[in-house]
Design a protein around this motif. Structure first.
Motif, PDB file in Angstrom:
ATOM      1  N   ASN A  99      62.617  58.725  20.464  1.00  0.00           N
ATOM      2  CA  ASN A  99      62.419  60.284  19.308  1.00  0.00           C
ATOM      3  C   ASN A  99      61.624  60.371  18.161  1.00  0.00           C
ATOM      4  O   ASN A  99      61.225  59.310  17.435  1.00  0.00           O
ATOM      5  N   GLU A 100      61.597  61.136  17.967  1.00  0.00           N
ATOM      6  CA  GLU A 100      60.548  62.010  16.933  1.00  0.00           C
ATOM      7  C   GLU A 100      61.164  62.721  16.310  1.00  0.00           C
ATOM      8  O   GLU A 100      61.561  63.798  16.542  1.00  0.00           O
ATOM      9  N   VAL A 101      61.036  62.648  14.609  1.00  0.00           N
ATOM     10  CA  VAL A 101      61.491  64.340  13.922  1.00  0.00           C
ATOM     11  C   VAL A 101      60.046  64.130  13.474  1.00  0.00           C
ATOM     12  O   VAL A 101      60.038  63.451  12.160  1.00  0.00           O
ATOM     13  N   ARG A 102      59.486  64.991  13.493  1.00  0.00           N
ATOM     14  CA  ARG A 102      58.090  65.628  12.763  1.00  0.00           C
ATOM     15  C   ARG A 102      58.578  66.271  11.564  1.00  0.00           C
ATOM     16  O   ARG A 102      58.188  65.982  10.700  1.00  0.00           O
ATOM     17  N   HIS A 103      59.112  67.701  11.307  1.00  0.00           N
ATOM     18  CA  HIS A 103      59.601  67.824  10.016  1.00  0.00           C
ATOM     19  C   HIS A 103      61.760  67.728   9.602  1.00  0.00           C
ATOM     20  O   HIS A 103      61.484  66.789   8.776  1.00  0.00           O
ATOM     21  N   SER A 104      62.160  68.241  10.757  1.00  0.00           N
ATOM     22  CA  SER A 104      64.185  67.978   9.820  1.00  0.00           C
ATOM     23  C   SER A 104      64.750  67.945  11.369  1.00  0.00           C
ATOM     24  O   SER A 104      64.160  68.931  12.305  1.00  0.00           O
ATOM     25  N   PHE A 105      65.632  67.518  11.247  1.00  0.00           N
ATOM     26  CA  PHE A 105      66.289  67.731  12.305  1.00  0.00           C
ATOM     27  C   PHE A 105      68.074  68.421  11.993  1.00  0.00           C
ATOM     28  O   PHE A 105      68.633  67.317  10.999  1.00  0.00           O
ATOM     29  N   PRO A 106      68.539  69.229  12.078  1.00  0.00           N
ATOM     30  CA  PRO A 106      69.351  70.592  11.326  1.00  0.00           C
ATOM     31  C   PRO A 106      71.021  69.225  11.931  1.00  0.00           C
ATOM     32  O   PRO A 106      71.084  68.707  12.743  1.00  0.00           O
ATOM     33  N   ALA A 107      71.720  69.972  10.580  1.00  0.00           N
ATOM     34  CA  ALA A 107      72.604  69.023  10.375  1.00  0.00           C
ATOM     35  C   ALA A 107      73.446  70.038  11.932  1.00  0.00           C
ATOM     36  O   ALA A 107      73.351  70.476  12.391  1.00  0.00           O
ATOM     37  N   HIS A 108      74.663  68.930  12.455  1.00  0.00           N
ATOM     38  CA  HIS A 108      75.690  68.163  13.367  1.00  0.00           C
ATOM     39  C   HIS A 108      76.252  67.618  13.474  1.00  0.00           C
ATOM     40  O   HIS A 108      76.774  66.508  12.835  1.00  0.00           O
ATOM     41  N   ARG A 109      77.302  67.844  14.221  1.00  0.00           N
ATOM     42  CA  ARG A 109      78.215  66.530  14.606  1.00  0.00           C
ATOM     43  C   ARG A 109      78.401  66.673  16.617  1.00  0.00           C
ATOM     44  O   ARG A 109      78.206  67.370  16.925  1.00  0.00           O
ATOM     45  N   HIS A 110      78.961  65.891  16.473  1.00  0.00           N
ATOM     46  CA  HIS A 110      79.602  65.855  17.825  1.00  0.00           C
ATOM     47  C   HIS A 110      80.691  64.333  18.495  1.00  0.00           C
ATOM     48  O   HIS A 110      81.068  63.868  17.412  1.00  0.00           O
ATOM     49  N   ASP A 111      81.579  64.853  19.232  1.00  0.00           N
ATOM     50  CA  ASP A 111      82.185  63.729  19.338  1.00  0.00           C
ATOM     51  C   ASP A 111      82.324  62.416  20.101  1.00  0.00           C
ATOM     52  O   ASP A 111      82.720  61.842  20.751  1.00  0.00           O
TER      53      ASP A 111
ATOM     54  N   TYR B 290      59.594  62.704   5.500  1.00  0.00           N
ATOM     55  CA  TYR B 290      58.545  63.142   3.775  1.00  0.00           C
ATOM     56  C   TYR B 290      56.899  62.817   4.523  1.00  0.00           C
ATOM     57  O   TYR B 290      56.328  63.121   3.914  1.00  0.00           O
ATOM     58  N   SER B 291      57.035  61.920   4.864  1.00  0.00           N
ATOM     59  CA  SER B 291      56.376  61.545   6.003  1.00  0.00           C
ATOM     60  C   SER B 291      55.064  62.074   5.922  1.00  0.00           C
ATOM     61  O   SER B 291      55.025  63.177   7.242  1.00  0.00           O
ATOM     62  N   THR B 292      53.625  62.262   6.927  1.00  0.00           N
ATOM     63  CA  THR B 292      53.370  62.689   7.208  1.00  0.00           C
ATOM     64  C   THR B 292      52.706  62.217   8.530  1.00  0.00           C
ATOM     65  O   THR B 292      52.487  62.987   9.300  1.00  0.00           O
ATOM     66  N   THR B 293      53.297  61.448   8.925  1.00  0.00           N
ATOM     67  CA  THR B 293      53.771  61.092  10.386  1.00  0.00           C
ATOM     68  C   THR B 293      55.495  61.615  10.628  1.00  0.00           C
ATOM     69  O   THR B 293      55.736  61.266   9.495  1.00  0.00           O
ATOM     70  N   PRO B 294      55.157  61.415  12.367  1.00  0.00           N
ATOM     71  CA  PRO B 294      56.606  61.612  11.822  1.00  0.00           C
ATOM     72  C   PRO B 294      57.594  60.510  12.192  1.00  0.00           C
ATOM     73  O   PRO B 294      57.277  59.260  11.684  1.00  0.00           O
ATOM     74  N   ILE B 295      59.286  60.748  11.696  1.00  0.00           N
ATOM     75  CA  ILE B 295      60.036  59.754  12.053  1.00  0.00           C
ATOM     76  C   ILE B 295      60.408  59.272  13.064  1.00  0.00           C
ATOM     77  O   ILE B 295      60.306  59.774  14.215  1.00  0.00           O
ATOM     78  N   ARG B 296      59.900  58.004  13.810  1.00  0.00           N
ATOM     79  CA  ARG B 296      60.169  57.668  15.192  1.00  0.00           C
ATOM     80  C   ARG B 296      61.353  56.598  15.326  1.00  0.00           C
ATOM     81  O   ARG B 296      60.988  55.314  14.479  1.00  0.00           O
ATOM     82  N   LEU B 297      62.000  56.502  15.915  1.00  0.00           N
ATOM     83  CA  LEU B 297      63.380  55.695  16.103  1.00  0.00           C
ATOM     84  C   LEU B 297      63.752  55.706  17.845  1.00  0.00           C
ATOM     85  O   LEU B 297      64.253  56.465  18.271  1.00  0.00           O
ATOM     86  N   PHE B 298      64.572  54.519  17.782  1.00  0.00           N
ATOM     87  CA  PHE B 298      65.407  54.279  18.614  1.00  0.00           C
ATOM     88  C   PHE B 298      67.093  55.461  18.450  1.00  0.00           C
ATOM     89  O   PHE B 298      67.536  55.024  17.781  1.00  0.00           O
ATOM     90  N   ASN B 299      66.715  56.116  19.630  1.00  0.00           N
ATOM     91  CA  ASN B 299      68.622  56.654  19.222  1.00  0.00           C
ATOM     92  C   ASN B 299      69.300  56.312  20.729  1.00  0.00           C
ATOM     93  O   ASN B 299      68.646  56.392  21.746  1.00  0.00           O
ATOM     94  N   CYS B 300      70.652  55.914  20.378  1.00  0.00           N
ATOM     95  CA  CYS B 300      71.345  55.588  21.099  1.00  0.00           C
ATOM     96  C   CYS B 300      72.602  56.127  21.235  1.00  0.00           C
ATOM     97  O   CYS B 300      73.339  56.582  19.917  1.00  0.00           O
TER      98      CYS B 300
END
Length: 286
Positions: free
Chosen positions: A22-34, A76-86
């Motif tokens: 996934n990529e986070v370009r600016h922010s991903f809002p606060a959330h929770r899940h089960d 923070y960076s000008t490029t998105p945060i890229r991350l594996f998400n499982c």
């Protein structure tokens, strides 16, 4: 917002697991899940806040989140945060590791650090493990699900090794392994024994915790009260059986812990918005 795996259309009910890049370009809002979640940053910089505690994110940040933990990400960076998400359901852990496993109990304790920054050989190893998990997920070959479960456990065991080697085990964590000092064993017990005739008073007696305090702590950690937590776990299992088996709806109701078909049907409609029959027709695998 509280979400469960059934809220994600790309996740199969009979194997509640999903991994992506996934990529986070600016922010991903606060959330929770089960469900549980782990991630590995492969590019970009920013920070993540977990239950009000902020930590930096950059290439090599591995995070492991327990159910119901509130979290968000800011770039923070000008490029998105890229991350594996499982993302995966609790049953993928508890179904393949014995209940008393020190690895599983230590992994699920809430007072351990949820992230570490990996560098050098550790980072190379984890990037290879996450790539392997991601590649396997996109296959359709035999034993795919079994291999995904094994690969997931390898990643989490390696993460737990790092946590132990870097921070050791404090008094609270030692208390957890002997069955005290955390509310998580209670929530874990509910996930193991949800088919049984569970009650808040019975749990309070079993764990020697006053019922009032236990109710408050479950609501604090799960975001919902004991009865809603128990119903959500049972309904989630029912969804898997409806979509992956030809069991009768009555048998499914009994299998997941409901003593009455009518109660099961009413609660299923309340939680899913449709009847069990409608869910089966919509989700039954061809």
């Amino acid at each position: 917002m509280n979400k469960d795996l059934s809220d994600y259309e790309m996740i199969a009910a009979d194997f509640p697991f999903y991994v992506s890049i996934n990529e986070v370009r600016h922010s991903f809002p606060a959330h929770r899940h089960d469900f549980l979640e782990c991630s590995l940053v492969i590019a970009g910089e920013g920070h993540e806040t977990i239950n009000g505690i902020r930590h930096p994110m950059r290439r090599g940040t591995f995070t492991f989140l327990l159910p119901y933990q509130v979290h968000d990400i800011v770039t923070y960076s000008t490029t998105p945060i890229r991350l594996f998400n499982c993302m995966f359901a609790m049953e993928l852990l508890v179904s393949s590791v014995k209940t008393g496993s020190p690895y599983l109990q230590a992994l699920l304790t809430e007072n351990q650090r949820p992230f570490f920054h990996l560098e050098g050989e550790e980072l190379v190893q984890f990037e290879m493990l996450m790539h392997s998990l991601h590649n396997e997920y996109n296959q359709t070959t035999p034993f795919r699900n079994e291999l995904l479960t094994l690969k997931l456990h390898e990643i989490l065991m390696q993460f737990q090794r790092i946590r132990v080697s870097r921070q050791g085990m404090n008094t609270q964590e030692k208390a957890y392994l002997t069955g005290s000092g955390s509310i998580w064993p209670v929530i874990e017990y509910i996930h193991y024994h949800y088919r049984d005739d569970l009650s808040l008073s019975g749990l309070a007696d079993h764990f020697r915790i006053p019922s009032t305090r236990l109710s408050i702590e479950i609501k604090k950690h799960a975001g919902i009260n004991f009865l809603h937590l128990l119903h959500k776990i049972r309904i989630r299992h029912a969804c898997s059986l409806l979509s992956a088996t030809d069991m009768s709806i009555l048998d499914i109701a009994l299998e997941v812990g409901f003593s009455s078909y009518n109660v099961f049907g009413r609660l299923f409609r309340e939680y899913k918005g449709i009847t069990p029959t409608e869910y089966r027709l919509t989700n039954l695998h061809a």
